[in-house]
Each structure stands twice: as structure tokens, then as C-alpha cells.
Design an enzyme around this catalytic site. Sequence first.
Site, PDB file in Angstrom:
ATOM      1  N   SER A  49       0.862  -1.189   0.000  1.00 23.97           N
ATOM      2  CA  SER A  49       0.000   0.000   0.000  1.00 23.97           C
ATOM      3  C   SER A  49       0.896   1.237   0.000  1.00 23.97           C
ATOM      4  O   SER A  49       2.116   1.138   0.186  1.00 23.97           O
ATOM      5  CB  SER A  49      -0.872   0.003   1.260  1.00 23.97           C
ATOM      6  OG  SER A  49      -0.013   0.139   2.399  1.00 23.97           O
ATOM      7  N   ASP A  80      -1.016  -1.373  -4.109  1.00 26.92           N
ATOM      8  CA  ASP A  80      -2.392  -1.516  -3.611  1.00 26.92           C
ATOM      9  C   ASP A  80      -2.983  -0.148  -3.302  1.00 26.92           C
ATOM     10  O   ASP A  80      -2.358   0.674  -2.649  1.00 26.92           O
ATOM     11  CB  ASP A  80      -2.350  -2.372  -2.333  1.00 26.92           C
ATOM     12  CG  ASP A  80      -3.730  -2.774  -1.857  1.00 26.92           C
ATOM     13  OD1 ASP A  80      -3.921  -2.929  -0.635  1.00 26.92           O
ATOM     14  OD2 ASP A  80      -4.636  -2.894  -2.709  1.00 26.92           O
ATOM     15  N   GLU A 132     -10.908   0.333  -9.722  1.00 23.00           N
ATOM     16  CA  GLU A 132     -12.007  -0.068  -8.821  1.00 23.00           C
ATOM     17  C   GLU A 132     -13.269   0.694  -9.185  1.00 23.00           C
ATOM     18  O   GLU A 132     -13.228   1.899  -9.445  1.00 23.00           O
ATOM     19  CB  GLU A 132     -11.634   0.203  -7.357  1.00 23.00           C
ATOM     20  CG  GLU A 132     -12.719  -0.228  -6.359  1.00 23.00           C
ATOM     21  CD  GLU A 132     -12.263  -0.159  -4.902  1.00 23.00           C
ATOM     22  OE1 GLU A 132     -11.058  -0.263  -4.624  1.00 23.00           O
ATOM     23  OE2 GLU A 132     -13.148   0.020  -4.035  1.00 23.00           O
ATOM     24  N   HIS A 178     -12.857  -3.923   4.068  1.00 17.74           N
ATOM     25  CA  HIS A 178     -11.513  -4.064   4.643  1.00 17.74           C
ATOM     26  C   HIS A 178     -11.592  -4.270   6.154  1.00 17.74           C
ATOM     27  O   HIS A 178     -12.551  -3.862   6.794  1.00 17.74           O
ATOM     28  CB  HIS A 178     -10.703  -2.797   4.368  1.00 17.74           C
ATOM     29  CG  HIS A 178     -10.325  -2.652   2.939  1.00 17.74           C
ATOM     30  ND1 HIS A 178     -10.444  -1.464   2.255  1.00 17.74           N
ATOM     31  CD2 HIS A 178      -9.829  -3.537   2.041  1.00 17.74           C
ATOM     32  CE1 HIS A 178     -10.021  -1.618   1.010  1.00 17.74           C
ATOM     33  NE2 HIS A 178      -9.637  -2.866   0.865  1.00 17.74           N
ATOM     34  N   HIS A 208     -11.484  -7.284  -3.014  1.00 19.18           N
ATOM     35  CA  HIS A 208     -10.771  -6.703  -1.874  1.00 19.18           C
ATOM     36  C   HIS A 208     -11.424  -7.218  -0.592  1.00 19.18           C
ATOM     37  O   HIS A 208     -12.443  -7.901  -0.620  1.00 19.18           O
ATOM     38  CB  HIS A 208     -10.831  -5.162  -1.936  1.00 19.18           C
ATOM     39  CG  HIS A 208      -9.873  -4.582  -2.924  1.00 19.18           C
ATOM     40  ND1 HIS A 208      -8.861  -3.725  -2.582  1.00 19.18           N
ATOM     41  CD2 HIS A 208      -9.757  -4.770  -4.271  1.00 19.18           C
ATOM     42  CE1 HIS A 208      -8.169  -3.394  -3.654  1.00 19.18           C
ATOM     43  NE2 HIS A 208      -8.692  -4.014  -4.697  1.00 19.18           N
ATOM     44  N   ASN A 251      -7.419 -10.046  -2.441  1.00 20.46           N
ATOM     45  CA  ASN A 251      -6.577  -9.231  -1.545  1.00 20.46           C
ATOM     46  C   ASN A 251      -6.681  -9.671  -0.086  1.00 20.46           C
ATOM     47  O   ASN A 251      -7.779  -9.771   0.462  1.00 20.46           O
ATOM     48  CB  ASN A 251      -7.015  -7.767  -1.632  1.00 20.46           C
ATOM     49  CG  ASN A 251      -6.506  -7.080  -2.878  1.00 20.46           C
ATOM     50  OD1 ASN A 251      -6.144  -7.743  -3.857  1.00 20.46           O
ATOM     51  ND2 ASN A 251      -6.456  -5.762  -2.856  1.00 20.46           N
ATOM     52  N   ASP A 253      -4.786  -8.827   3.703  1.00 18.15           N
ATOM     53  CA  ASP A 253      -3.842  -8.080   4.536  1.00 18.15           C
ATOM     54  C   ASP A 253      -4.093  -8.379   6.015  1.00 18.15           C
ATOM     55  O   ASP A 253      -3.184  -8.789   6.732  1.00 18.15           O
ATOM     56  CB  ASP A 253      -4.023  -6.574   4.279  1.00 18.15           C
ATOM     57  CG  ASP A 253      -2.969  -5.743   5.012  1.00 18.15           C
ATOM     58  OD1 ASP A 253      -3.175  -4.533   5.152  1.00 18.15           O
ATOM     59  OD2 ASP A 253      -1.949  -6.313   5.441  1.00 18.15           O
TER      60      ASP A 253
HETATM   61  O1  LIG Z   1      -8.397  -5.500   0.273  1.00 18.50           O
HETATM   62  C1  LIG Z   1      -7.427  -5.456   1.033  1.00 18.50           C
HETATM   63  C2  LIG Z   1      -7.290  -6.444   2.183  1.00 18.50           C
HETATM   64  O2  LIG Z   1      -8.456  -6.552   2.906  1.00 18.50           O
HETATM   65  P1  LIG Z   1      -8.482  -7.337   4.320  1.00 18.50           P
HETATM   66  O3  LIG Z   1      -8.548  -6.285   5.371  1.00 18.50           O
HETATM   67  O4  LIG Z   1      -9.719  -8.201   4.265  1.00 18.50           O
HETATM   68  O5  LIG Z   1      -7.245  -8.171   4.437  1.00 18.50           O
HETATM   69  N1  LIG Z   1      -6.427  -4.547   0.845  1.00 18.50           N
HETATM   70  O6  LIG Z   1      -6.454  -3.776  -0.255  1.00 18.50           O
HETATM   71  C3  LIG Z   1      -5.334  -4.391   1.832  1.00 18.50           C
HETATM   72  C4  LIG Z   1      -5.304  -2.959   2.401  1.00 18.50           C
HETATM   73  C5  LIG Z   1      -6.546  -2.642   3.185  1.00 18.50           C
HETATM   74  C6  LIG Z   1      -6.322  -2.602   4.699  1.00 18.50           C
HETATM   75  O7  LIG Z   1      -6.263  -3.867   5.254  1.00 18.50           O
HETATM   76 NA    NA Z   2      -5.206  -3.685  -5.043  1.00 22.13          NA
HETATM   77 ZN   LIG Z   3      -8.378  -3.175  -0.659  1.00 27.34          ZN
END
Ligand SMILES: O=C(COP(=O)(O)O)N(O)CCCCO
Ligand code: NA
Ligand SMILES: [Zn+2]
Length: 305
Positions: A49, A80, A132, A178, A208, A251, A253
Site C-alpha cells: 500500500s 495496492d 475499482e 476491509h 478486496h 486481496n 492483509d
Molecule cells: O483489500 C485489502 C485487504 O483486505 P483485508 O482487510 O480483508 O485483508 N487490501 O487492499 C489491503 C489494504 C486494506 C487494509 O487492510
Molecule cells: Na489492489
Molecule cells: Zn483493498
Amino acid sequence: MLVTGNDILVPARAGKYGVGSFNTNNMEITQAIIHTAERLRSPVMVQMSEGAIKYGGQDLANIVIDLAERATVPVALHLDHGSSYESALKAIKMGFTSVMIDASHHQFAENIQETRRVVEAAHAMGISVEAELGRLGGIEEHIVVDEKDAFLTDPEEAVQFVEQTGTDYLAIAIGTSHGAYKGKGRPFIDHERIEKIEKLLSIPLVAHGSSGVPAEIVQRFRDCGGEIGDAFGIADEDLQRATQHGIAKVNVDTDLRLAMTVGVREILKNSPKEFDPRKIMGPAREVMSKIVEHKLGVLGSVGKA
Ligand SMILES: O=C(COP(=O)(O)O)N(O)CCCCO
Ligand code: NA
Ligand SMILES: [Zn+2]
């Protein structure tokens, strides 16, 4: 080997499996992602990110690029939630092979304009682009999107958006959000909407907010002093079904954030005399590797490299 996002995601969409795109913020997270993907013969994407770029800069990007170049499976380095044209181009200059321009908080026309600029520049340099359309709930790092403004992706609009921007893959809002609190219990995933968009668009689709927030990790987090509320993530079967209907990039994180923190907290709690960084970060890397392994299994990408 280090490849572009398209090199990984076009086959994934065609092969009806998902590819994990995991956020990294340090060496151990990067190792857990790439070494596990190698062990399981799975393609994988590592994403940073803008916050991760601020935190680790070219140092961190170089760790990812070096591991990716030496990896025995295809790996892409992805920006990201790029928030501007400048941010996307800076990432390409840093060696990223895939960039997201997230202009989803703008009106439709502005989102198209901003996205098209990035697509033209990125394609001129052979780099793939994610855009997006629609807004997730939850906290998108730089944007708080509360329930009433969160809106799901309109399939017809998505067709227009892709035609007018040329984006290589599209992040769609289909009920995920998220963070660790994706719903009051199992979050609602709009499979009908995904399947409508699948039929209209042939490009890889992106989900995401796809952390599963496994109950076992949440319990371990609490047991070693972590404080977390009623945490819920996307159900494995919802994610698995989505990968059969066009979702190719997934995704993750939060799961790795929780896993790393559990690993560190458990050592600090159970071995109060420990202060060897390898003994503190090593077990955390193990916990993360298990999370990556589980996710790759759910996505069906094991053995695809
Ligand atoms: O879509 C995601 C990840 O989502 P998740 O929070 O479910 O891991 N991201 O784009 C990662 C950054 C967002 C903050 O976590
Ligand atoms: Na992304
Ligand atoms: Zn995201």
C-alpha cells in the site's frame, strides 16, 4: 520469476482459480508469502500500500523484487490502492509490475478519466493496471466509507467503465470490506452480482477485503493479550465460489497482520526472557506461512505454477 499482474491473472481467470495478493510491510511477511507459494507451486502477488511504501520505501520494494526474481513461481509486485496518477508512476519507477489506481471515491466520469491516464502510461511501460468501481464498506486506508455510501458495483456500469478505461483487471464491490470487522457474523457476499459481472466482463475480477479472520487466530490473539472485538471475515466457501465466477485476484492483509502479531505476542508472553529478534520474528513467520498456505488452498492456486 518477477512478472506482470496480467501474466498471473489472465491464466487464473481462464483456469477458474484465485491468486492471493498479500500485503507486505517487512522481510518476514514477504518471505512467508513467496516461500509458501514456491513450496505449493502457486503463483502469487505481493502488494504494498502507499503506507507500506512510506514505511519501507525502495528498501522494502527491493526485498520483494529480489525474492520475486529468484522465485521458482510467478510473482508480481503490485501497488495496492494507488491514490493518484503520480503514485502509480512512482511505483512503476520503483520496479512494481502491477499498479492499482483507486479512484472509486470519485464520480463515475472522474474515475474513468483518472483510470484511463494511468492505463495509458502504465501500458506504455508494459505494466498491468487494476481499477475499482463501487465502494467497499469498512475503512479503505485513506477513505472511511460508511454503510450508507458504500455501494455495490453495477454490472452495466462495469462494462462501460472497462471499455472506456482499458483497465486490465477490475476491483468490484460485492459485499466485502476491509479490516477485521466485515459483518455482524458471516458477511453477505452478493454472488448473483458477481455472476452477472462474470458474464459481461472477460477480464480478471478482483475481490478486496478477502481476509477470513479465522476464529482460531482471533482466539490466540486474545489469549496472548490482544484486544479485538467481534471479528468476522469472508467465509472460505464464499471465496471459493467467487473464484469459480471470475474473481481471479484476492486481496489479503488483515489475516497476515493478525498472524504476525499473534506470533510475536505469544513469544513475548511465554518467553519473557527472550530478546533475540530471530526468536521473535521467526515464529511469527511460521504463523503467517500457515495462513498463506490455507488461503492458497481455498483459492485453488496450489500446483498452478
Ligand atoms: O483489500 C485489502 C485487504 O483486505 P483485508 O482487510 O480483508 O485483508 N487490501 O487492499 C489491503 C489494504 C486494506 C487494509 O487492510
Ligand atoms: Na489492489
Ligand atoms: Zn483493498
